[in-house]
Enzyme design. Sequence first.
Site: not given
Length: 599
Positions: A14, A16-18, A21, A129
């Site tokens: 995963g 997303g953004g900063f 995962t 989220d």
Amino acid sequence: MLIQNRYRVLQLIGQGGFCKTYLAVDENQFPPVPCVIQQLSCQNQTPESFVQKAQQLKLLGQHPQIPALLAHLQDEQHFYLVQEFIAGSNLATLLEDEGAFSENQIWQLLVDILPVLKFIHDRNIIHRDIKPENIIRRASGELVLVDFGTAKLAQELDQLIAENCIGSPEYIAPEQAKGKAVFASDIYSLGVTCIYLLTQIPPFDLYDVANDCWVWQEYLSTRVSDVWRQDARGLNLTKILNKLLQKSISQRFQSADEVMLAMGIESKIQNSKFKIQNNLWQCIDTLSGLSSVSAGINCVSFSPDGKTLASGDDKIIKLWDLNTHKVLATLSGHSQAVKSLAYSLDGKILATASDDHTIKLRDINQFQEICTLVGHSHAVKSVAFSPDGQIIASGSWDKTVKLWNVNTGKVICTLTGHQLQVTSVAFSVQGQLLASASFDRTICLWQLPTTEVLLKSQEATGEFKNRPDCTLLGTLSGHAWAVLTIAFSPDGKILATGSDDNTIKLWEVNTGQVITTLLGHSWSVVAVAFTPDGTMLISASRDRTVKLWKVSTAEEIATLSGHADSVSTVAVSPDAQLIASGSRDKTIKLWQLVEQQGD
């Protein structure tokens, strides 16, 4: 990549953004244990704020539906959160594999996830989220909320300071898009998640920009009922989803508690007790094999010797050998769904009740039908043998209870005391008391003469309606909705009742007073059963769980999760070592006592 000489990164799962995962393993353990690592940039937070966040996640991880935080680490460029690996499929994957969710599944999603949101919000955490990818369904059926990498601690100052937009664009609330997330922002994202799962249409396509409104209902393959699962407040699924999706915070649900109140469910999470002890019981087998057209398992019952389990579904009764867990025999004959079954105390006769208005008696040794009892004018929903096996009681949607002579197959008498459909009947172990439950929210207690008196008087006078020697002792009231199930304790002193109001009540039989009300299920309680020694009560619910209760203290001692749909029925074996639960998921689960702990 190896992090701090311990955690071996296997793959990116995963981004997303900063936050990135990764799936990883802890190589300090043997064999290596899977885990999930979230890598956060040092540019977006200070070491102090990261430690504070880790402390909060450590607390949240004590909840059974949130991954445990195993460790938090830091190097020159990144912070790392090491979390428990949750085996299962996220809802986005399930949507792709199984298609659009049903009303039932969306309602259950809300029932399962709203208490988790309440739990994190009560600790001033905003997830930020909520989306299908971040809700995982375990193999047991339990939903787990994951990915707290973007979660933040809510503070009063946040209302005055705008942050960067954080979250998944398709799911975030308008205020969150402006950098001002509040608790109700998670509520909005949950609503978007629900309509995506219902329609299988990307959220951006469900919004009419020209008219500035959601149009998700136009994309449904089957219309969501305006009256489905309606509660006393008059709110249904459509209205609930629309209120979750309100653009204005003031018009939206403000909290998970408020949503649950509108749904007619209550939060049962206690701050001091996060995990339910269910290590006493484990599922040892799942029995399946129903046809694709079956609506699921409606009823189960153990034979008195504990060697056989009988189950009923759409028109069919199956007998299962509990040594091999294989089907011993398949019995047919009913023209509609089998809704109740019961063994005689000697185990020689099996009685089955059906929506076809009849009751059938079968010789279990020969697998042959003995006779069909005809007399009810509507579906028969419950059947029970008297302790001596000579009388059968039946409850029907024709609002009556009938007593039958097992030997002749004739009606002894018809009892009329309920205003609406009769849902369940039960004899006390002594046989002189009969209880009946109804949609009219009441329980009737009937005092019966001895079997000898009943049978002799029938021979002389035939059938009676409301015979004078069958006395209505009293009517118990207290449930807010229909009473669906009843059971006497082995000593006959306590009556347990389960209701559409999500509660179980224990009544003192002698006085008719409520001893206690058991709270814990989030949906209708459809079946209850006492263990043979009377120390434990077992309940089944449409919330997909089976719960075990200690009768003396009214304490919930275990929750058995694993069914993928509503649990319809439950039974306990004569030696109390095995529990059978049947579900609309078309399976029977066998739960075995594997460890006995002290009180």
